[in-house]
Design a protein around this motif. Structure first.
Motif, PDB file in Angstrom:
ATOM      1  N   MET A 197      -0.165   1.062  14.860  1.00  0.00           N
ATOM      2  CA  MET A 197       0.880   0.671  13.924  1.00  0.00           C
ATOM      3  C   MET A 197       0.282   0.437  12.547  1.00  0.00           C
ATOM      4  N   GLY A 198       1.076   0.742  11.524  1.00  0.00           N
ATOM      5  CA  GLY A 198       0.596   0.533  10.168  1.00  0.00           C
ATOM      6  C   GLY A 198       1.722   0.127   9.236  1.00  0.00           C
ATOM      7  N   TRP A 199       1.325  -0.464   8.133  1.00  0.00           N
ATOM      8  CA  TRP A 199       2.249  -0.783   7.041  1.00  0.00           C
ATOM      9  C   TRP A 199       1.782  -0.031   5.792  1.00  0.00           C
ATOM     10  N   PHE A 200       2.749   0.530   5.099  1.00  0.00           N
ATOM     11  CA  PHE A 200       2.511   1.241   3.854  1.00  0.00           C
ATOM     12  C   PHE A 200       3.521   0.748   2.839  1.00  0.00           C
ATOM     13  N   ARG A 201       3.275   1.049   1.581  1.00  0.00           N
ATOM     14  CA  ARG A 201       4.238   0.654   0.553  1.00  0.00           C
ATOM     15  C   ARG A 201       4.292   1.715  -0.544  1.00  0.00           C
ATOM     16  N   GLN A 202       5.419   1.738  -1.206  1.00  0.00           N
ATOM     17  CA  GLN A 202       5.592   2.675  -2.307  1.00  0.00           C
ATOM     18  C   GLN A 202       6.343   1.979  -3.429  1.00  0.00           C
TER      19      GLN A 202
END
Length: 124
Positions: free
Chosen positions: A34-39
């Motif tokens: 699982m991962g978290w990303f942002r934009q």
């Protein structure tokens, strides 16, 4: 197909905290990295944090180290991102991602499933 649902975003003042959650209704996260990303507006998507399935090994982007904590509760099929000491530059849409893998994954292109995103806005 895995549907991911993020929640917990909102508006917070600089220095404040938020906790994001990511769940997969009706599915188990067993054996999923699982991962978290942002934009942020006008910027490319960037890696924030990741955790593997079994050893809870974690990785963080340098910009969030010592402020953000990724964790997972496999029994609840939920992944969390605790964000402390928030800064205006943390303002972005945050996305949860999943891939069937026992490894921790930091490259967004390797993830197979993505949530719809949740907005985090940090005011000065």
């Amino acid at each position: 197909q895995v549907r991911l649902v993020e929640s917990g975003g909102g508006l917070v003042q600089a220095g404040g905290s938020l906790r994001l959650s990511c769940a997969a209704p009706g599915r188990t996260f067993s054996s999923y990295a699982m991962g978290w990303f942002r934009q942020a507006p006008g910027k490319e998507r960037e890696f924030v944090a990741a955790v593997d399935w079994s050893t809870y090994c974690t990785y963080y982007a340098d910009s969030v180290k010592c402020r953000f904590t990724i964790s997972r509760d496999n029994a609840k099929n939920t992944v969390y991102l605790q964000m402390n000491s928030l800064k205006p530059e943390d303002t972005a849409v945050y996305y949860c991602a999943a891939k069937y893998s026992l490894m921790v994954i930091t490259n967004g292109y390797e993830y197979d499933y993505w949530g719809q995103g949740t907005q985090v806005t940090v005011s000065t």
